[in-house]
Each structure stands twice: as structure tokens, then as C-alpha cells.
Design an enzyme around this catalytic site. Structure first.
Site, short mmCIF file in Angstrom:
data_model
loop_
_atom_site.label_atom_id
_atom_site.label_comp_id
_atom_site.label_asym_id
_atom_site.label_seq_id
_atom_site.Cartn_x
_atom_site.Cartn_y
_atom_site.Cartn_z
N GLY A 53 32.17 39.75 31.14
CA GLY A 53 31.36 39.69 29.93
C GLY A 53 30.33 40.79 30.04
O GLY A 53 30.66 41.90 30.44
N GLU A 54 29.09 40.49 29.76
CA GLU A 54 28.04 41.48 29.91
C GLU A 54 26.99 40.88 30.84
O GLU A 54 26.33 39.90 30.47
CB GLU A 54 27.45 41.81 28.53
CG GLU A 54 26.67 43.10 28.50
CD GLU A 54 27.48 44.32 28.94
OE1 GLU A 54 28.63 44.46 28.49
OE2 GLU A 54 26.98 45.12 29.75
N SER A 55 26.87 41.46 32.02
CA SER A 55 26.00 40.84 33.04
C SER A 55 24.54 40.74 32.59
O SER A 55 23.85 39.78 32.91
CB SER A 55 26.12 41.60 34.36
OG SER A 55 25.90 42.97 34.16
N CYS A 84 34.46 40.93 37.36
CA CYS A 84 33.84 41.98 36.54
C CYS A 84 32.32 41.75 36.43
O CYS A 84 31.63 41.89 37.42
CB CYS A 84 34.55 42.05 35.19
SG CYS A 84 34.48 43.69 34.51
N ARG A 111 27.70 49.86 37.81
CA ARG A 111 28.19 49.32 36.53
C ARG A 111 28.87 50.42 35.71
O ARG A 111 28.52 51.58 35.82
CB ARG A 111 27.03 48.72 35.74
CG ARG A 111 26.40 47.54 36.45
CD ARG A 111 25.24 47.01 35.64
NE ARG A 111 25.67 46.55 34.34
CZ ARG A 111 24.86 46.41 33.29
NH1 ARG A 111 23.60 46.72 33.39
NH2 ARG A 111 25.34 45.97 32.15
N ILE A 139 38.38 46.31 32.35
CA ILE A 139 37.68 46.48 31.07
C ILE A 139 36.23 46.85 31.35
O ILE A 139 35.47 46.02 31.87
CB ILE A 139 37.74 45.18 30.22
CG1 ILE A 139 39.19 44.71 30.04
CG2 ILE A 139 37.05 45.39 28.88
CD1 ILE A 139 39.33 43.31 29.48
N ARG A 140 35.86 48.07 31.05
CA ARG A 140 34.50 48.56 31.34
C ARG A 140 34.04 48.08 32.72
O ARG A 140 32.98 47.48 32.88
CB ARG A 140 33.51 48.11 30.26
CG ARG A 140 33.73 48.86 28.94
CD ARG A 140 32.77 48.41 27.84
NE ARG A 140 31.36 48.65 28.19
CZ ARG A 140 30.76 49.84 28.18
NH1 ARG A 140 31.43 50.92 27.88
NH2 ARG A 140 29.50 49.95 28.47
N HIS A 175 40.25 41.73 35.73
CA HIS A 175 40.30 40.42 35.07
C HIS A 175 41.61 39.69 35.41
O HIS A 175 42.56 39.75 34.61
CB HIS A 175 40.20 40.60 33.56
CG HIS A 175 38.85 41.02 33.10
ND1 HIS A 175 37.95 40.14 32.53
CD2 HIS A 175 38.23 42.22 33.15
CE1 HIS A 175 36.84 40.79 32.23
NE2 HIS A 175 36.97 42.05 32.60
N GLU A 177 42.39 36.71 35.14
CA GLU A 177 42.71 35.65 34.17
C GLU A 177 43.53 36.18 33.00
O GLU A 177 44.14 35.42 32.26
CB GLU A 177 41.41 34.98 33.68
CG GLU A 177 40.56 35.78 32.70
CD GLU A 177 39.77 36.92 33.35
OE1 GLU A 177 39.91 37.17 34.57
OE2 GLU A 177 39.01 37.58 32.60
N1 GLN Z 1 30.22 46.35 31.73
C1 GLN Z 1 29.94 44.99 31.98
C2 GLN Z 1 28.60 44.81 32.72
O1 GLN Z 1 28.04 45.74 33.17
C3 GLN Z 1 31.05 44.32 32.76
C4 GLN Z 1 32.34 44.43 31.99
C5 GLN Z 1 33.22 43.21 32.05
O2 GLN Z 1 32.86 42.16 32.57
N2 GLN Z 1 34.38 43.31 31.44
O3 GLN Z 1 28.10 43.72 32.80
#
Ligand code: GLN
Length: 202
Positions: A53-55, A84, A111, A139-140, A175, A177
């Protein structure tokens, strides 16, 4: 699973991100999954997944109700698996930019390390897990830059660890999952069973 081993109860932090896919993966691996949104729900768990997600967003949410501290003490006692953004939350050292974390894993992470062109990818990687190469969905993704000698590396991308384990804590920068292969979740579920057995022996 032998009858004497009860089904492990594994929570998935359900603030944000792809927690539903993790819950499904856990159920497929023989665990009882529950979605965790409040610190009190951590109490009966044998293990916990911190999803992607987005930390930064997750950290903001964790500031409520003492959730950050509750999570940190849980992770010191029981198996936790961060994927992630979850791996970023578990790392001791977060860079690009620096960010507060639970500081459970002795690793340094950067990150969004793969740049715009290569920020998402599906790769087949070699792994020490039995069963051949592993599909990995990035993913990112963050990049694990440094690991302490106590950290076991289970898979790498371009020479950087992407799946690691330190004691009872696991992290993946991809990921698992989102793939059909359940080897990674199975490894985590097994580690919750082992940790449980060790707690009972104490
Ligand atoms: N870019 C996100 C972060 O810095 C991590 C990306 C992800 O969990 N898919 O939190």
C-alpha cells in the site's frame, strides 16, 4: 495439517492496500485469516501480515489509539510478514525519504527504488524455496539495500534481496498475494506454527 496442530489465526492489517488478497492467500494455505483495524484485535493472533500500500498513509493511521506501539510489541513477540509497504514499516532503516518505522528487521530499505520506467514488473526469480523459480510481482517496490548477517536471503533481484527472513519475521518487496503460487504464504504460516510450539514449550 495434523489434527494436533490447530489452525493458526493470522491477522492482516486492513488499513489500506491489498489486504483482501492476503486474507484469501492465507485461507488457501490453511490459516484462519482476520482483518485487523484496531490494536485490541491483535490480542488473539498467532501472526500478522502487513500488506503493501502506501507506508506513509499506514503510519498516519497507526498514530491513532496507540496502534503503532501495540504493533511494535506484537512484532517483537510473534511472527510478522511485511510485503512491500509492509516491509518498509518493518525495516530499521528507511531511506528516500527517511521515515519512522517499527524497526523490527535489521535491514536498510530505499523506497520507490526502481524509477518510473521500471517501477512495476512481473519477474521469475530464483529462490531457495523448494519448487523452482518464483513469480514475483513488483509495484512501486522498495529495494533492500543492506541486511545484517542475521538476515536470511530467500530470493534476489539483480543482486538485491527481495524475500528475507530474520528469526520469525519475514519481508518481501514484491506482492506474493497477487500470484497463484502459495509457497511464500505457506512458509509464513509454517513459521507461525513453529513459533506457537516454541511459546508453548517455554
Ligand atoms: N511505494 C510504496 C511506499 O513507499 C510501497 C509500494 C507498495 O506497497 N506497493 O510505501
Amino acid at each position: 495439517m495434523p489434527e494436533s496442530q490447530k489452525m493458526p489465526r493470522i491477522g492482516v492489517l486492513a488499513i489500506q492496500g491489498d489486504y483482501e488478497a492476503h486474507a484469501k492467500a492465507l485461507e488457501e494455505t490453511g490459516a484462519a485469516a482476520s482483518l485487523i483495524r484496531r490494536p485490541a484485535q491483535l490480542e488473539d493472533l498467532d501472526g500478522l501480515i502487513l500488506p503493501g500500500g502506501e507506508s506513509t498513509t499506514m503510519l498516519r493511521f497507526l498514530d491513532r489509539e496507540g496502534f503503532f506501539d501495540a504493533l511494535q510489541s506484537f512484532a517483537r513477540q510473534k511472527p510478522v510478514f511485511g510485503t512491500c509497504a509492509g516491509a518498509i514499516l518493518l525495516a530499521k532503516d528507511v531511506r528516500n525519504p527517511a521515515q519512522r518505522s517499527l524497526a523490527i528487521l535489521d535491514i536498510a530499505v530505499e523506497r520507490n527504488a526502481y524509477g518510473v520506467q521500471r517501477d512495476s514488473a512481473i519477474l521469475e526469480l530464483e529462490t531457495t524455496l523448494p519448487g523452482g523459480p518464483l513469480e514475483t510481482v513488483f509495484i512501486r517496490a522498495p529495494r533492500i539495500l543492506e541486511v545484517a548477517p542475521s538476515v536470511e536471503v530467500l530470493a534476489e533481484r539483480d543482486g538485491f534481496p527481495v524475500l528475507i527472513r530474520e528469526g520469525m519475521t519475514m519481508a518481501a518487496t514484491f506482492h506474493p498475494e497477487l500470484s497463484i503460487d502459495r509457497r511464500v504464504h505457506r512458509l509464513f504460516v509454517e513459521s507461525t506454527l513453529l513459533a506457537n510450539a516454541a511459546i508453548q514449550l517455554r
